[in-house]
Motif scaffolding. Structure first.
Motif, PDB file in Angstrom:
ATOM      1  N   ALA A  87       0.837  -1.214   0.000  1.00  0.00           N
ATOM      2  CA  ALA A  87       0.000   0.000   0.000  1.00  0.00           C
ATOM      3  C   ALA A  87       0.868   1.258   0.000  1.00  0.00           C
ATOM      4  O   ALA A  87       0.577   2.220  -0.718  1.00  0.00           O
ATOM      5  N   GLN A  88       1.936   1.270   0.793  1.00  0.00           N
ATOM      6  CA  GLN A  88       2.831   2.431   0.836  1.00  0.00           C
ATOM      7  C   GLN A  88       3.509   2.649  -0.511  1.00  0.00           C
ATOM      8  O   GLN A  88       3.754   3.783  -0.911  1.00  0.00           O
ATOM      9  N   SER A  89       3.797   1.580  -1.195  1.00  0.00           N
ATOM     10  CA  SER A  89       4.460   1.682  -2.494  1.00  0.00           C
ATOM     11  C   SER A  89       3.560   2.318  -3.543  1.00  0.00           C
ATOM     12  O   SER A  89       4.041   2.827  -4.548  1.00  0.00           O
ATOM     13  N   ARG A 123       9.147   9.093   5.063  1.00  0.00           N
ATOM     14  CA  ARG A 123       8.941   7.681   4.723  1.00  0.00           C
ATOM     15  C   ARG A 123       7.935   7.495   3.590  1.00  0.00           C
ATOM     16  O   ARG A 123       8.144   6.687   2.689  1.00  0.00           O
ATOM     17  N   CYS A 124       6.848   8.243   3.620  1.00  0.00           N
ATOM     18  CA  CYS A 124       5.835   8.125   2.567  1.00  0.00           C
ATOM     19  C   CYS A 124       6.443   8.418   1.201  1.00  0.00           C
ATOM     20  O   CYS A 124       6.251   7.653   0.250  1.00  0.00           O
ATOM     21  N   ILE A 129       8.504   5.716  -4.128  1.00  0.00           N
ATOM     22  CA  ILE A 129       9.427   5.646  -5.265  1.00  0.00           C
ATOM     23  C   ILE A 129       9.506   4.194  -5.729  1.00  0.00           C
ATOM     24  O   ILE A 129       9.702   3.283  -4.918  1.00  0.00           O
ATOM     25  N   GLN A 130       9.344   3.986  -7.008  1.00  0.00           N
ATOM     26  CA  GLN A 130       9.350   2.631  -7.566  1.00  0.00           C
ATOM     27  C   GLN A 130      10.626   1.884  -7.180  1.00  0.00           C
ATOM     28  O   GLN A 130      11.723   2.428  -7.247  1.00  0.00           O
ATOM     29  N   THR A 135      13.222   1.347   4.175  1.00  0.00           N
ATOM     30  CA  THR A 135      13.832   2.609   4.569  1.00  0.00           C
ATOM     31  C   THR A 135      14.551   2.435   5.898  1.00  0.00           C
ATOM     32  O   THR A 135      14.243   1.533   6.675  1.00  0.00           O
ATOM     33  N   ILE A 136      15.497   3.334   6.130  1.00  0.00           N
ATOM     34  CA  ILE A 136      16.155   3.462   7.413  1.00  0.00           C
ATOM     35  C   ILE A 136      16.099   4.938   7.771  1.00  0.00           C
ATOM     36  O   ILE A 136      16.408   5.789   6.933  1.00  0.00           O
TER      37      ILE A 136
END
Length: 143
Positions: A87-89, A123-124, A129-130, A135-136
């Motif tokens: 979903a975030q992607s 983060r969003c 981004i494809q 993430t860190i």
């Protein structure tokens, strides 16, 4: 020596990076005995993730508490990695709250100089981004 360890870790990650969403309709999957480890991810309301290694996608999704899986053992990724959910992607709109994140790309992105990462605003933005796998928190380390 540190560079050698980093390269070895990146090679391991490059071979294990498929994200699969688990069914949400209560479907019970028929599992076969297959050793293809996955990292099962469950998101908490505070934004943190619970990660647990399962023998395969089917075993992880039948537990019922896993939202999606990432190929490979959880231990194969950095402990502080926060995986981008399906979903975030797909996010099209993100807030403008500044919370720097370093996004790490999946194996479909070929970099000239590893690690394959990108600095983003939050983060969003990073997860949208494809081909960003996780993430860190904070800015990416200098190469």
């Amino acid at each position: 020596m540190n560079k050698l360890l980093l390269i070895a870790a990146l090679i391991c990650l490059a071979t294990a990076q498929t994200v699969q969403e688990c069914p949400t309709d209560g479907t019970i999957l028929e599992c076969i005995i297959q050793d293809s480890p996955v990292c099962g991810i469950r998101s908490l309301t505070n934004g943190k993730q619970i990660k647990e290694t399962f023998a395969n996608y089917c075993a992880a999704c039948n537990v019922g508490k896993v939202e999606y899986t990432v190929s490979g053992k959880c231990e194969s990724y950095p402990a502080q990695a926060q995986f981008c959910s399906p979903a975030q992607s797909k996010a099209e709109i993100c807030t403008m709250i500044y919370d720097p994140q370093c996004g790490y790309f999946n194996q479909q992105v070929n970099c000239l100089v590893p690690p394959c990462n990108i600095d983003q605003y939050n983060r969003c933005k990073t997860c949208s981004i494809q081909n960003v796998l996780y993430t860190i928190k904070g800015k990416c380390p200098a190469h």
